[in-house]
Design a protein around this motif. Structure first.
Motif, PDB file in Angstrom:
ATOM      1  N   HIS A 145      -1.478   6.040   3.335  1.00 47.88           N
ATOM      2  CA  HIS A 145      -0.259   6.838   3.488  1.00 47.88           C
ATOM      3  C   HIS A 145      -0.174   7.829   2.329  1.00 47.88           C
ATOM      4  O   HIS A 145      -0.395   7.449   1.169  1.00 47.88           O
ATOM      5  N   GLN A 146       0.159   9.078   2.629  1.00 49.63           N
ATOM      6  CA  GLN A 146       0.132  10.123   1.609  1.00 49.63           C
ATOM      7  C   GLN A 146       1.385  10.994   1.699  1.00 49.63           C
ATOM      8  O   GLN A 146       2.177  10.898   2.629  1.00 49.63           O
ATOM      9  N   GLY A 147       1.516  11.864   0.707  1.00 45.34           N
ATOM     10  CA  GLY A 147       2.639  12.793   0.706  1.00 45.34           C
ATOM     11  C   GLY A 147       3.917  12.136   0.230  1.00 45.34           C
ATOM     12  O   GLY A 147       3.938  11.376  -0.737  1.00 45.34           O
ATOM     13  N   ILE A 148       5.015  12.421   0.903  1.00 46.30           N
ATOM     14  CA  ILE A 148       6.306  11.798   0.616  1.00 46.30           C
ATOM     15  C   ILE A 148       6.387  10.526   1.454  1.00 46.30           C
ATOM     16  O   ILE A 148       6.324  10.574   2.678  1.00 46.30           O
ATOM     17  N   ILE A 149       6.529   9.386   0.785  1.00 41.47           N
ATOM     18  CA  ILE A 149       6.425   8.090   1.458  1.00 41.47           C
ATOM     19  C   ILE A 149       7.755   7.355   1.386  1.00 41.47           C
ATOM     20  O   ILE A 149       8.388   7.296   0.326  1.00 41.47           O
ATOM     21  N   THR A 150       8.164   6.784   2.509  1.00 42.08           N
ATOM     22  CA  THR A 150       9.368   5.965   2.565  1.00 42.08           C
ATOM     23  C   THR A 150       8.979   4.556   2.988  1.00 42.08           C
ATOM     24  O   THR A 150       8.306   4.359   4.002  1.00 42.08           O
ATOM     25  N   VAL A 181       7.728   8.196  -3.707  1.00 43.27           N
ATOM     26  CA  VAL A 181       7.847   6.964  -2.921  1.00 43.27           C
ATOM     27  C   VAL A 181       9.282   6.465  -3.043  1.00 43.27           C
ATOM     28  O   VAL A 181       9.815   6.358  -4.148  1.00 43.27           O
ATOM     29  N   THR A 182       9.899   6.169  -1.914  1.00 42.01           N
ATOM     30  CA  THR A 182      11.243   5.599  -1.898  1.00 42.01           C
ATOM     31  C   THR A 182      11.199   4.240  -1.211  1.00 42.01           C
ATOM     32  O   THR A 182      10.642   4.104  -0.120  1.00 42.01           O
ATOM     33  N   ILE A 183      11.785   3.238  -1.872  1.00 38.68           N
ATOM     34  CA  ILE A 183      11.900   1.895  -1.304  1.00 38.68           C
ATOM     35  C   ILE A 183      13.378   1.629  -1.087  1.00 38.68           C
ATOM     36  O   ILE A 183      14.174   1.716  -2.025  1.00 38.68           O
ATOM     37  N   ILE A 190      13.678   3.073  -6.192  1.00 39.12           N
ATOM     38  CA  ILE A 190      14.076   1.837  -5.516  1.00 39.12           C
ATOM     39  C   ILE A 190      15.595   1.892  -5.412  1.00 39.12           C
ATOM     40  O   ILE A 190      16.302   1.730  -6.405  1.00 39.12           O
ATOM     41  N   ASP A 191      16.104   2.148  -4.227  1.00 38.84           N
ATOM     42  CA  ASP A 191      17.536   2.336  -4.006  1.00 38.84           C
ATOM     43  C   ASP A 191      18.028   1.252  -3.056  1.00 38.84           C
ATOM     44  O   ASP A 191      17.674   1.222  -1.883  1.00 38.84           O
ATOM     45  N   GLY A 192      18.856   0.355  -3.579  1.00 38.09           N
ATOM     46  CA  GLY A 192      19.323  -0.771  -2.781  1.00 38.09           C
ATOM     47  C   GLY A 192      20.465  -0.478  -1.841  1.00 38.09           C
ATOM     48  O   GLY A 192      20.927  -1.374  -1.134  1.00 38.09           O
TER      49      GLY A 192
END
Length: 269
Positions: free
Chosen positions: A76-81, A109-111, A141-143
């Motif tokens: 997976h590449q680029g902007i990853i969610t 990367v956003t988790i 990392i946004d809950g």
């Protein structure tokens, strides 16, 4: 008036019944096929990864560690969610997300949780966090799941009591013991972080640990983050740990731009 012979009516009824059974069996088969490909295609699973390039997904994984492995190898590449859509059980020695460098190729990367309150669980061994960023940049990392009530909808926690020293819920580290290869521009916010310390435990458990990649010790006393810069720790609830946030810069490589704000330490009990 023309009449239909009895045998014709019986034959017609039998054929209709056979067609009905065939139709039902076909529908069951198609439903099974759709279910299978939905699962394989990544629309179902505890962890769902989408990206703007490479394998765009969504692709399902059972753990965040497995998703990190795929990102590190350039799947997976680029902007990853990375959407957390169910509770996970991470391995005891989880894969760390590394800096974007061939074969990996990501810009951010956003988790985050998606669709409810979920928990990332683990029993990390010494010198590991349940989630590990080793030289990784631009990770959030946004809950908070806007579709779910409350602000802290993601819990990251130990599922065992304090039996292992030098562990952390989240470890943010450089990729070596020296040099400008820290983990930069990362944010951890709106999460519940739960360590493994009992009321009588003395093991050194950290909520968030900034350190270098010296696997001999996580509890750094003379060295630390090796120039991990511009990181933000905001609005988290951190409990059952000895040290809420360990942030000790390496000599000559300060943790510049670190912001720790609006966090709650301990649960009042």
């Amino acid at each position: 008036m023309k009449t239909t012979p009895y045998f014709s009516l019986a034959s017609t009824f039998s054929n209709s019944l056979s067609c009905s059974k065939l139709k039902n069996n076909l529908l069951r088969f198609l439903s099974a096929v759709i279910l299978f490909f939905s699962f394989v295609g990544g629309s179902w699973g505890q962890v769902s990864v989408s990206a703007t390039s490479g394998t765009t997904g969504p692709t399902a994984y059972t753990t965040v560690s497995a998703a990190f492995t795929a990102i590190n190898t350039g799947t997976h590449q680029g902007i990853i969610t990375i959407n957390i859509t169910g509770n996970t059980t991470e391995p005891t020695s989880p894969t760390a997300l590394l800096k974007s460098s061939s074969p990996s190729n990501y810009s951010a990367v956003t988790i985050k949780p998606s669709g409810g309150n979920f928990s990332i669980n683990g029993t990390a061994t010494a010198n590991y966090g349940i989630i590990n960023l080793r030289g990784a940049d631009n990770v959030t990392i946004d809950g908070d799941d806007p579709s779910t009530s409350g602000v802290r909808n993601l819990t990251i926690q130990f599922t065992a009591t304090a039996t292992t020293n030098h562990t952390a819920v989240i470890r943010i580290s450089s990729n070596s013991t020296t040099g400008l290869d820290g983990a930069n521009n990362n944010t951890v916010k709106n999460c519940i972080l739960i360590g493994s310390r009992t009321t009588t435990g003395t093991n050194n458990i950290h909520g968030i640990n900034f350190s270098d990649n010296n696997t001999g010790s996580l509890n750094m006393t003379s060295s630390g983050g090796a120039s991990s810069i511009n990181n933000i720790i905001e609005n988290n609830l951190i409990t059952r740990v000895v040290t809420g946030i360990w942030a000790n810069g390496l000599s000559g490589y300060a943790l510049s731009g670190l912001q720790i704000k609006n966090n709650v330490f301990g649960d009042g009990t």
